[in-house]
Design a protein around this motif. Sequence first.
Motif, PDB file in Angstrom:
ATOM      1  N   ARG A 156      -3.758   5.272 -12.732  1.00  0.00           N
ATOM      2  CA  ARG A 156      -3.747   6.334 -11.819  1.00  0.00           C
ATOM      3  C   ARG A 156      -3.885   5.045  -9.988  1.00  0.00           C
ATOM      4  N   PHE A 158      10.606  -4.402  -2.520  1.00  0.00           N
ATOM      5  CA  PHE A 158       9.670  -4.187  -3.846  1.00  0.00           C
ATOM      6  C   PHE A 158       8.956  -2.775  -3.777  1.00  0.00           C
ATOM      7  N   ILE A 159       8.579  -1.878  -2.305  1.00  0.00           N
ATOM      8  CA  ILE A 159       7.969  -0.988  -2.727  1.00  0.00           C
ATOM      9  C   ILE A 159       9.146  -0.126  -3.396  1.00  0.00           C
ATOM     10  N   ALA A 160      10.276   0.279  -3.329  1.00  0.00           N
ATOM     11  CA  ALA A 160      10.720   1.622  -4.055  1.00  0.00           C
ATOM     12  C   ALA A 160      11.197   1.151  -5.871  1.00  0.00           C
ATOM     13  N   LEU A 190       8.530  -0.591  -6.995  1.00  0.00           N
ATOM     14  CA  LEU A 190       6.730  -0.422  -7.803  1.00  0.00           C
ATOM     15  C   LEU A 190       6.437   0.918  -8.132  1.00  0.00           C
ATOM     16  N   SER A 191       7.337   2.005  -6.807  1.00  0.00           N
ATOM     17  CA  SER A 191       7.281   2.781  -6.565  1.00  0.00           C
ATOM     18  C   SER A 191       7.082   3.835  -7.550  1.00  0.00           C
ATOM     19  N   GLU A 192       8.606   2.994  -8.795  1.00  0.00           N
ATOM     20  CA  GLU A 192       9.096   4.143  -8.989  1.00  0.00           C
ATOM     21  C   GLU A 192       8.704   3.887 -10.357  1.00  0.00           C
ATOM     22  N   ILE A 225       4.459   6.186  -2.099  1.00  0.00           N
ATOM     23  CA  ILE A 225       6.001   6.791  -2.311  1.00  0.00           C
ATOM     24  C   ILE A 225       5.948   7.339  -3.728  1.00  0.00           C
ATOM     25  N   ALA A 226       5.583   6.925  -4.768  1.00  0.00           N
ATOM     26  CA  ALA A 226       5.181   7.144  -6.319  1.00  0.00           C
ATOM     27  C   ALA A 226       4.635   8.562  -6.246  1.00  0.00           C
ATOM     28  N   ASP A 227       3.583   9.269  -5.292  1.00  0.00           N
ATOM     29  CA  ASP A 227       3.527   9.993  -5.220  1.00  0.00           C
ATOM     30  C   ASP A 227       4.016  11.229  -4.947  1.00  0.00           C
ATOM     31  N   LYS A 231      -3.253  -0.976  -8.947  1.00  0.00           N
ATOM     32  CA  LYS A 231      -2.416  -1.568  -7.589  1.00  0.00           C
ATOM     33  C   LYS A 231      -1.361  -2.322  -8.048  1.00  0.00           C
ATOM     34  N   ASP A 250       0.805  -1.007   0.040  1.00  0.00           N
ATOM     35  CA  ASP A 250      -0.337   0.346  -0.083  1.00  0.00           C
ATOM     36  C   ASP A 250       0.802   1.349   0.347  1.00  0.00           C
ATOM     37  N   LEU A 251       1.863   0.888   0.726  1.00  0.00           N
ATOM     38  CA  LEU A 251       3.130   2.672   0.538  1.00  0.00           C
ATOM     39  C   LEU A 251       3.112   2.708  -1.374  1.00  0.00           C
ATOM     40  N   VAL A 252       3.351   1.829  -2.003  1.00  0.00           N
ATOM     41  CA  VAL A 252       3.847   1.880  -3.295  1.00  0.00           C
ATOM     42  C   VAL A 252       3.298   3.597  -3.710  1.00  0.00           C
ATOM     43  N   GLU A 253       1.708   3.669  -3.647  1.00  0.00           N
ATOM     44  CA  GLU A 253       1.157   4.856  -4.246  1.00  0.00           C
ATOM     45  C   GLU A 253       1.762   6.003  -3.501  1.00  0.00           C
ATOM     46  N   LYS A 309       5.726   3.163 -10.946  1.00  0.00           N
ATOM     47  CA  LYS A 309       4.412   3.976 -11.166  1.00  0.00           C
ATOM     48  C   LYS A 309       4.273   5.664 -11.449  1.00  0.00           C
ATOM     49  N   VAL A 310       5.568   5.482 -10.701  1.00  0.00           N
ATOM     50  CA  VAL A 310       6.061   7.167 -11.397  1.00  0.00           C
ATOM     51  C   VAL A 310       6.210   7.206 -13.025  1.00  0.00           C
TER      52      VAL A 310
END
Lengths: 272, 397
Positions: free
Chosen positions: B271, B152-154, B156-158, A33-35, B274, A28-31, B160-161
């Motif tokens: 956007r 994988f948070i980092a 996946l976030s990247e 952190i992306a934002d 998930k 759930d932290l992915v969004e 997503k960006v």
Amino acid sequence: MTRHTLFAAASFLLMAGSSLAAPSTVLDLVEPIADYKIYVSEKLDKLVEDTEAFTAAVKAGDVEKAKSLFAPTRLSYEAIEPIAELFSDLDASIDSRADDYEKQEQDPAFPGFHRIEYGLWEKGSTKDLDPVADQLLADVKALRERITDLALPPEKVVGGAAVLMEEVAATKISGEEDRYSHTDLWDFKGNFDGADKIFQLVRPLVEKQDPAFVQKVAGNFATIETTLAKYKEGDGYKSYDKLTDDDRNVLSAAVNTLAEDLSTLRGKLGLD
Amino acid sequence: MTPAPSSSSAPPQKLMRLALGGAVFLTILSGGLFYAATVQYGAQPTADVVKVEVGDKTCNPNHLSVPAGRQTFEIFNASSRPIEWEILQGVMVVEERENIAPGFRQTLTATLAPGEYRMTCGLLSNPPGNMVVTPTAASDASGDAVPSLKAFIAPLSEYKVYVTLQASAFERKAAALAEAVASGDLNKARDAYQATRLPYKQIEAIGGRFADLQSRLDVAALYLEKHEQDPAFTGFHRIEYGLYEQNSLDGLQDVARHLSEDAAALKQRLREAKLSPDYLASSASLLARRIADGRVDTGEDLYAHSDLVDFAANLVGMQKMAALLAPAMTGDALPAAQQLQARIEALSALLDSFKTGDAYPDYTSIKADERAKIKSAFNDLANAFEAAGDALGRVAA
């Protein structure tokens, strides 16, 4: 579409459906952190743009204009400081203080914003500042480039909220940082905005498990905002020496409590 | 699904380095996090506090050796100025304490992976101290561990960006394409068409999985009953048909407007999407397979013949995905990450070999034997992503 592709499409969706249900709240932290990365990127664009104008004024020898651009330019840097200072070489080059150098202000190695600040306010001159200005602009551009390529470590982002408040407690409440220009309240606002942004992004994730915590933190953020607002002047803030003792105490208490509370965010989000 | 191929031989050393090379940067940063995740089930964290005294010129001790894992440091400022104390790896700050006043102590807790570090010691001109973090049973054991989902948070976030930025670009370019079509300038519309296709193709692995949007955005006439004359023939290829086959903008205004609306809708869907590591890998695998099974033989851009440009853009997007996932693919998942990197490099080199300068040739000039090579390279890539997806599906929650 043929029946075959329709079937394939349908099975993609089914698979998507099952994979989309993330097995753990960790993701759930992915969004957020992306934002946050997008927020940081926008601040960096603004920082580069503002630094271009600021250093141009310095190089043009326009002391008054340079002085008026100093604090607004720093706002974007201060807002993203937990990420900006991940690169030790650029952090030193952009934002170190005279204390970090043997001969303090007289040390030829003293660079960056505060070297220019010293020239503008203490000397009232842009003498010798051309190479410092060039280097500063090159450094903020390098910073933008490096951060663009960086996948933000989630623990640094989430931990950043507390780091920003500790930064305020250590360097703004005391007036240490902008000791020549006394524009500390601008920096304070930048740090505050950056911490608030991080908190707002992860707030929905914490709210469920600990509504009382969220309420307390939001309350302290509100106290700071209200107190800082008293010192607004034009687009920015009054000189740090106008800050009354009472307000300094109010800010100090709220900032220290926030620093402490926000330092538990990492743990609450499973990042410790 | 076809079974995952087993990697019959270990990739050569150079490839292993390449596989990890681009990602070292990331790894350095996520190292702390990753180790936080991997050493916890091992040995208890060291209870001893490591004491460091910072004097006017140097740290004391100036050389430290500490075991991997969670470590607490107590820094005493014995100098006459306020200092900050940092643990550095390269130029990156791993952990730091700022503004330690003279005569004061502060503690700092860091989770460190084995390796060589430096520590700042007061003045920036003072030589930094060295710190060696030695492997422990726990840190060694983590080499065989299943990667942690946290790691994988980092990435996946990247990703997503990346997807968000490409989707925004797609939306902007599609709006510009609609304008160019409305302006009646055929050449301008052709340029705008190619510019619009690029961001879409880069995120097609994920973006193409929304079947309703995909069937409007990128449907091929081949799959429609009345082919080019079918009323459902719309989106990119309808525009391409007008621009390159009919050399006319007739009837394209509405199509371009709808494309622009669907681009905005895609951005919104992405956007909200998930993402999970195995979802990324399986999406890329599906796309690579779709290309290998169909598009390479028949061609997709039947009027503009710009298929190689599409393939290259598809690859850029998948490369981004692989580069981000790779550093987190440790332990059991490492061979899959290495194989993936090798397949990407092979396909990249193959596509590059067709280039003249910066330009790709018309796809009609690509002979059957060359197409067979492209097909096989995309198939290999699909297999590699599938194996990566299997490995990632085992990631611990």
